[in-house]
Design a protein around this motif. Structure first.
Motif, PDB file in Angstrom:
ATOM      1  N   MET A 174       0.835  -1.161  -0.070  1.00 29.87           N
ATOM      2  CA  MET A 174      -0.003   0.027  -0.196  1.00 29.87           C
ATOM      3  C   MET A 174       0.892   1.195  -0.017  1.00 29.87           C
ATOM      4  O   MET A 174       1.844   1.214   0.643  1.00 29.87           O
ATOM      5  N   THR A 175       0.503   2.344  -0.986  1.00 27.41           N
ATOM      6  CA  THR A 175       1.277   3.470  -1.083  1.00 27.41           C
ATOM      7  C   THR A 175       0.940   4.527   0.096  1.00 27.41           C
ATOM      8  O   THR A 175      -0.118   4.461   0.571  1.00 27.41           O
ATOM      9  N   ASP A 176       2.030   4.917   0.848  1.00 28.35           N
ATOM     10  CA  ASP A 176       1.843   5.998   1.935  1.00 28.35           C
ATOM     11  C   ASP A 176       1.974   7.293   1.316  1.00 28.35           C
ATOM     12  O   ASP A 176       2.942   7.631   0.338  1.00 28.35           O
ATOM     13  N   TYR A 177       0.988   8.516   1.539  1.00 27.00           N
ATOM     14  CA  TYR A 177       0.843   9.724   1.091  1.00 27.00           C
ATOM     15  C   TYR A 177       1.577  10.601   2.364  1.00 27.00           C
ATOM     16  O   TYR A 177       1.015  10.362   3.294  1.00 27.00           O
ATOM     17  N   GLU A 232       2.711  14.621   3.694  1.00 30.05           N
ATOM     18  CA  GLU A 232       2.450  16.141   3.461  1.00 30.05           C
ATOM     19  C   GLU A 232       3.896  16.470   3.065  1.00 30.05           C
ATOM     20  O   GLU A 232       4.854  16.203   3.835  1.00 30.05           O
ATOM     21  N   ARG A 233       4.159  17.512   2.371  1.00 28.85           N
ATOM     22  CA  ARG A 233       5.511  18.221   1.735  1.00 28.85           C
ATOM     23  C   ARG A 233       6.254  18.831   3.108  1.00 28.85           C
ATOM     24  O   ARG A 233       7.229  18.712   3.618  1.00 28.85           O
ATOM     25  N   LYS A 234       5.258  19.508   3.926  1.00 29.27           N
ATOM     26  CA  LYS A 234       5.845  20.130   4.839  1.00 29.27           C
ATOM     27  C   LYS A 234       6.398  19.121   6.107  1.00 29.27           C
ATOM     28  O   LYS A 234       7.514  19.324   6.732  1.00 29.27           O
ATOM     29  N   ALA A 235       5.612  18.040   6.193  1.00 27.92           N
ATOM     30  CA  ALA A 235       6.213  17.135   7.157  1.00 27.92           C
ATOM     31  C   ALA A 235       7.695  16.506   6.748  1.00 27.92           C
ATOM     32  O   ALA A 235       8.413  16.257   7.474  1.00 27.92           O
ATOM     33  N   ALA A 236       7.577  16.069   5.514  1.00 28.27           N
ATOM     34  CA  ALA A 236       9.165  15.702   4.986  1.00 28.27           C
ATOM     35  C   ALA A 236      10.128  16.777   5.050  1.00 28.27           C
ATOM     36  O   ALA A 236      11.319  16.383   5.446  1.00 28.27           O
ATOM     37  N   PHE A 237       9.706  18.015   4.868  1.00 28.46           N
ATOM     38  CA  PHE A 237      10.704  19.054   4.786  1.00 28.46           C
ATOM     39  C   PHE A 237      11.249  19.176   6.164  1.00 28.46           C
ATOM     40  O   PHE A 237      12.296  19.240   6.527  1.00 28.46           O
ATOM     41  N   ASP A 238      10.261  19.323   7.393  1.00 27.20           N
ATOM     42  CA  ASP A 238      10.629  19.188   8.784  1.00 27.20           C
ATOM     43  C   ASP A 238      11.281  18.029   9.135  1.00 27.20           C
ATOM     44  O   ASP A 238      12.441  18.307   9.913  1.00 27.20           O
ATOM     45  N   ALA A 239      11.241  16.853   8.747  1.00 21.36           N
ATOM     46  CA  ALA A 239      11.991  15.831   9.210  1.00 21.36           C
ATOM     47  C   ALA A 239      13.315  15.815   8.675  1.00 21.36           C
ATOM     48  O   ALA A 239      14.285  15.707   9.432  1.00 21.36           O
ATOM     49  N   ALA A 240      13.573  16.250   7.383  1.00 20.78           N
ATOM     50  CA  ALA A 240      14.717  16.179   6.911  1.00 20.78           C
ATOM     51  C   ALA A 240      15.705  17.260   7.495  1.00 20.78           C
ATOM     52  O   ALA A 240      16.781  17.255   7.846  1.00 20.78           O
ATOM     53  N   GLN A 241      15.039  18.527   7.846  1.00 19.84           N
ATOM     54  CA  GLN A 241      15.636  19.505   8.476  1.00 19.84           C
ATOM     55  C   GLN A 241      16.180  19.049  10.004  1.00 19.84           C
ATOM     56  O   GLN A 241      17.088  19.526  10.395  1.00 19.84           O
ATOM     57  N   GLU A 242      15.321  18.515  10.720  1.00 19.74           N
ATOM     58  CA  GLU A 242      15.563  18.278  12.068  1.00 19.74           C
ATOM     59  C   GLU A 242      16.192  16.858  12.172  1.00 19.74           C
ATOM     60  O   GLU A 242      17.064  16.940  13.204  1.00 19.74           O
ATOM     61  N   HIS A 243      16.234  15.698  11.126  1.00 20.47           N
ATOM     62  CA  HIS A 243      16.804  14.683  11.797  1.00 20.47           C
ATOM     63  C   HIS A 243      17.900  14.124  10.616  1.00 20.47           C
ATOM     64  O   HIS A 243      18.512  13.154  11.134  1.00 20.47           O
ATOM     65  N   PHE A 244      17.713  14.387   9.562  1.00 19.38           N
ATOM     66  CA  PHE A 244      18.546  14.021   8.562  1.00 19.38           C
ATOM     67  C   PHE A 244      19.893  14.924   8.373  1.00 19.38           C
ATOM     68  O   PHE A 244      21.079  14.463   8.406  1.00 19.38           O
ATOM     69  N   VAL A 280      -4.539  13.175  -4.397  1.00 23.01           N
ATOM     70  CA  VAL A 280      -5.602  12.187  -3.651  1.00 23.01           C
ATOM     71  C   VAL A 280      -6.999  12.938  -3.139  1.00 23.01           C
ATOM     72  O   VAL A 280      -7.036  14.215  -3.266  1.00 23.01           O
ATOM     73  N   ARG A 281      -7.851  12.083  -2.922  1.00 23.65           N
ATOM     74  CA  ARG A 281      -9.139  12.605  -2.419  1.00 23.65           C
ATOM     75  C   ARG A 281      -9.881  11.546  -1.316  1.00 23.65           C
ATOM     76  O   ARG A 281      -9.579  10.329  -1.425  1.00 23.65           O
ATOM     77  N   PRO A 282     -10.512  11.944  -0.568  1.00 26.90           N
ATOM     78  CA  PRO A 282     -11.194  11.026   0.621  1.00 26.90           C
ATOM     79  C   PRO A 282     -12.149  10.154  -0.208  1.00 26.90           C
ATOM     80  O   PRO A 282     -12.780  10.368  -1.427  1.00 26.90           O
ATOM     81  N   VAL A 283     -12.102   8.732   0.266  1.00 29.80           N
ATOM     82  CA  VAL A 283     -12.723   7.720  -0.091  1.00 29.80           C
ATOM     83  C   VAL A 283     -14.240   7.753   0.344  1.00 29.80           C
ATOM     84  O   VAL A 283     -14.463   8.055   1.262  1.00 29.80           O
TER      85      VAL A 283
END
Length: 89
Positions: free
Chosen positions: A1-4, A6-18, A36-39
């Motif tokens: 199953m594909t995980d989606y 948020e760009r902000k979450a990825a940005f923050d994670a890279a800035q804080e942890h990587f 994506v849209r709600p089912v």
């Protein structure tokens, strides 16, 4: 199953942890957002008041009427997922 994500979450994670690499942050910032849209789930319901020989069914979300042979996995009008779940629409 594909995980989606948020760009902000990825940005923050890279800035804080990587790393603090400007190139890494720029690459994440330019990633395309997922489309994506709600089912919406629905079900085919028997239409009350019709003759017992009339096989038509109605979408529980939008009311679209279909025959049993034409019933689809998704409503052709509102695109509700017809896996038999409760209507969210």
């Amino acid at each position: 199953m594909t995980d989606y994500i948020e760009r902000k979450a990825a940005f923050d994670a890279a800035q804080e942890h990587f790393c603090d690499s400007a190139r890494t942050l720029e690459a994440i910032e330019t990633l395309p957002a997922a489309d994506v849209r709600p089912v919406v789930r629905g079900r085919w319901e028997r239409i009350d008041g019709l003759d017992e020989l009339d096989p038509r069914m109605r979408c529980s979300v939008c009311g679209s009427v279909e025959t049993p042979l034409a019933r689809h996995r998704f409503c052709p009008v509102c695109a509700a997922d017809m896996k038999g779940g409760e209507s969210d629409g």
